[in-house]
Structure formats: C-alpha cells, structure tokens
Design an enzyme around this catalytic site. Structure first.
Site: not given
Length: 301
Positions: A14, A115, A120, A149-150, A185, A225
């Site tokens: 983006s 990524d 999140d 994590q999600f 994270s 990012d």
C-alpha cells in the site's frame, strides 16, 4: 534482460499520500540501507486508516498486470528481491503469485520476503477471501515470511497461547516452504513486554531465537512495514538470522521511541496523541536505520 544487481527490490504494498505506511515506509528504509526500490502500490489512500476519514483506491489484478507487463516489455523485471505487504484485493493477490513465478524465471536466486498483512489483535482488516490465497499459494512461494501472532494463527489454523505453540506454528509455516519465519510480535511475554520469535531452516539445521521488547501504550501504524524492510536488508547484508533479527528490532524500536517522544511533546502532558501526531518519525530515525544500536539481544531457544 537487464543486468541483475544484488540490491534491486520490487516492493508491492500500500501507499498513502500523507504519512508513512506500506511503500512509504519500505522505500525509504531500503534506500537508506543501500537498495534500489521499485514500488508497485496495491492501495493508494489519502492517509492511513487510523484517521477519522480516508479516501483512495484499491487496485485490482488488471492494474498490477499492466504495470508489470510494462517492466517486462523493457526487460527491467530482473530483481534480486521481492517484498510484499498490504494487499486489499483477492484478484490482485492472485496476480502477485503469477508475478512471483515470472520473476523467478528471470532470476532463480530471487529472495521473496512476504509480510502477510491480514490483521492484528484478533481482527482481520482485509477481505477473508485473501486468507486461503496467502495460506495455499503465496506463503509456499516465500523465502522469508513475517506474520504477527494473529496472522500466524490464521495461516496455520491453530491458536497460539504459549511459546511452545508459537514454535509449532512456525514449523507448520516452514513446512509450507519458507526457510525463514519471523513472528514480528506476540503477546506471549509478561505485562508490558512483547515477544518476537525467529527461526530458520538451513541445510537441515534449525535456529530458533526469542527477543523481548517493551510494549508501549500507544498505537503505531507502519512499524510492521519497517520491520519487514529492515529484515530483508539485514538478511541480505549479514546472512545471519540472529544479527539481522537484532538489527531489525533495534531499528524499529528507535523509530517507535522517536515517534512517541515527538508525539507526546506536541500533544502535551496527559493528552493522548492524535493519529496525525503519531505518524512515524521515519526520516528522523535515518541514522538509527543505517546503524542500528543493538541493546536487546536474541536468545537462542
């Protein structure tokens, strides 16, 4: 075909007119670290979505195909690295899979850093139809994958409540194809502490590392990012997961500190900074990105 340089990145994610997120983060970060960056924007917005209002466009498969075909016709599609971040359309993401395969036909040594930006804190902020494309098509093509994590839970279909479960999820992702998996994270630390985890499989040997970071009571947009861009750069420069992990975390922590300090100074005592005031101080962190000062070290597991 163009001569291949070892620091040419095609970055598909983006962008915003104002502020720092997506390609606005990745381009600056990678340029500072010595890379030539060719950005293709998946979404273009006036500002990031944390503001009261935003406007812009979500690009589709035809848009990205048109741009990539232009590169091919001029023989300038020979990149050393591909980086993908936020993508808001299923058709666009499916076309990215075709582009990855075509890039690899031009350069079999292409390094693809994915990524898988989907959400999140238990909430998806892309259409759910993107998940199976990431899980079954995109991630198997990646060399390095950097979910939070999600996102790791979404990609593996398992809940992560312990570090042991996180390592199991990372192994599931390795089994899909990526040689390096970094969960940028997690909330698996004690109160006020975030935990990041990294693992790699090389020549049958596995490395696992853990890092603890302070969990600051503020909302930062674009840090993931910056994280992915830094990891791409330092994995290339150092070819050492532990050192690249440490440098990446050091850079992101420096950006966060500069951002929060400046935002608090503008907002004033006891006032919550606005999204405008919390825009990443990326330019002000240039020296920290170029020469990260490591104060948090990765611990082998």
């Amino acid at each position: 075909m163009s001569d291949l340089k070892q620091n040419e990145v095609l970055s598909i994610q983006s962008t915003v007119v104002y502020g720092f997120v997506g390609n606005k983060c990745a381009t600056f970060t990678l340029q500072v670290l010595g890379f030539s960056v060719s950005p293709i924007n998946s979404v273009q917005l006036s500002n990031h979505t944390g503001y009261q209002a935003f406007q812009g466009q979500v690009l589709n498969a035809d848009d990205v195909e048109c741009l990539y075909e232009g590169l091919k016709k001029n023989n300038i599609n020979n990149f050393s690295h591909l980086l993908t971040g936020y993508i808001g359309s299923k058709s666009f993401l499916e076309k990215v899979a075709d582009i990855i395969k075509d890039l690899r036909s031009a350069n079999s040594a292409l390094v693809y850093v994915c990524d898988p930006v989907m959400g999140d804190n238990g909430k998806m902020y892309v259409p759910e139809e993107l998940l199976p494309v990431y899980r079954d098509v995109i991630v198997p093509l990646a060399d390095i994958v950097t979910p939070n994590q999600f996102e790791a839970e979404l990609l593996t279909g398992m809940k992560i409540n312990t570090e042991k479960e996180a390592l199991q999820a990372m192994q599931i992702l390795h089994d899909k194809g990526p040689k390096t998996v970094v969960i940028s994270s997690t909330n698996l630390g004690t109160e006020g502490v975030l935990v990041a985890l990294a693992s790699s499989v090389k020549n049958g040997k596995k490395e696992f590392y853990r890092m603890e970071m302070p969990h600051l009571p503020a909302v930062f947009v674009g840090t993931g990012d910056v994280f992915a861009a830094c990891l791409l750069a330092w994995m290339h420069h150092d070819n050492d997961l532990k050192l690249a992990f440490e440098k990446t975390v050091a850079s992101v922590q420096a950006v966060i500190r500069h951002t929060l300090d400046a935002a608090k100074a503008i907002a004033g005592p006891s006032n919550k900074p606005s999204p405008y005031q919390m825009e990443l101080r990326l330019i002000q962190s240039k020296k920290d990105i170029e020469n990260p000062h490591i104060t948090i070290y990765a611990v082998p597991l």
